[in-house]
Design an enzyme around this catalytic site. Sequence first.
Site, PDB file in Angstrom:
ATOM      1  CG  ASP A   1      -0.347   0.057   2.520  1.00  0.00           C
ATOM      2  OD1 ASP A   1       0.899  -0.078   2.597  1.00  0.00           O
ATOM      3  OD2 ASP A   1      -1.068   0.232   3.523  1.00  0.00           O
ATOM      4  CB  SER A   2       4.588   1.678  -0.038  1.00  0.00           C
ATOM      5  OG  SER A   2       4.787   0.531  -0.840  1.00  0.00           O
TER       6      SER A   2
ATOM      7  CG  ASP B   1       0.233  -4.052   2.073  1.00  0.00           C
ATOM      8  OD1 ASP B   1      -0.074  -4.762   3.043  1.00  0.00           O
ATOM      9  OD2 ASP B   1       1.034  -3.095   2.134  1.00  0.00           O
TER      10      ASP B   1
ATOM     11  CE  LYS C   1       2.935  -5.904   3.756  1.00  0.00           C
ATOM     12  NZ  LYS C   1       2.439  -4.857   4.677  1.00  0.00           N
TER      13      LYS C   1
ATOM     14  CD  GLU D   1       7.779  -0.433   7.717  1.00  0.00           C
ATOM     15  OE1 GLU D   1       6.834  -1.132   7.297  1.00  0.00           O
ATOM     16  OE2 GLU D   1       7.981   0.739   7.339  1.00  0.00           O
TER      17      GLU D   1
HETATM   18  O1  KIV Z   1       3.514  -1.179   1.682  1.00  0.00           O
HETATM   19  C1  KIV Z   1       4.674  -1.605   1.656  1.00  0.00           C
HETATM   20  O2  KIV Z   1       5.445  -1.368   0.728  1.00  0.00           O
HETATM   21  C2  KIV Z   1       5.119  -2.406   2.786  1.00  0.00           C
HETATM   22  C3  KIV Z   1       6.584  -2.692   2.872  1.00  0.00           C
HETATM   23  C4  KIV Z   1       7.287  -1.510   3.398  1.00  0.00           C
HETATM   24  C5  KIV Z   1       6.861  -3.910   3.658  1.00  0.00           C
HETATM   25  O3  KIV Z   1       4.339  -2.783   3.602  1.00  0.00           O
END
Ligand code: KIV
Length: 277
Positions: free
Chosen positions: A47-48, A86, A116, A185
């Site tokens: 979700d980044s 995510d 995730k 993290e």
């Molecule tokens: O959203 C994301 O990219 C993440 C990573 C930083 C593990 O959760």
Amino acid sequence: MDRKKVTIAYLQQKKEEGQKITMMTAYDFPTASLVDQAGIDTTLVGDSLGMVMLGYESTVPVTMEEMIHHSRAVRRGTKYAFVIGDMPFMSYQVSLEQAIENAGRFMKEAGCDSVKLEGGTEMAHVVKAIVDAGIPVCGHIGLTPQTASKLSGFKVQGKDAESARELVKSAKDLEEAGAFMIVMECIPDLLAERITGELKIPTIGIGAGTDCDGQVLVYHDLVGLFERFTPKFVKQYINLSPKIREALVQFREEVEAGSFPGPEHSFAMKKEEAERI
Ligand code: KIV
């Protein structure tokens, strides 16, 4: 090379044999293809993407529709890597029904191999419900960006004995709930080593030292495509932004000067035909 599709059993085997697991984020078809071609084990549609692709200030505003849209593109670009979708903020917190339904969308509509979600002990029942519905879940503990406000900012977690003990418990509860892997993290390396040693399932670190079973980075950080800020744990392997900017400026200057396109980029026509137009 005889490459097979990465599975949960293969990731587990890597942990047991002491081989490091690799994970990289990707949000679109070309990046997913490059990640896959590089032989990386798992692709995370993080979700980044809200920050590095869509320009939001945080991951909080990211929607299910945005995640599904990008996950489908990543699926199309991936042949071998294990694709993890995510779950965005508030897509799994309201009820177990909502959590299972949204996790199911990642599998049915986007073709992901798993999902995730962020959270430790307090989210173990959600992990269990999704796993019981037949969907593999990767956990995420430590600094959980979706709840950064509750954590009072983007800070290293588990620095004192009490909070470290809570993170050990969270990791064990997620494993007990059926998670197949856990992202950790921004936690001290000694704590990450301890958790990795206590769990049967693999751990993937980001800002968690070298003793995790594997490592993940955000693609845009690794290639220098996100210029707003760079966390301490990032290693930038190449800095693409200045190179891309240079190419774009060159294009603009050549168009303005009339030197692009040249004859080699143009299509010829017989003179007689031109006269007959
Ligand atoms: O959203 C994301 O990219 C993440 C990573 C930083 C593990 O959760």
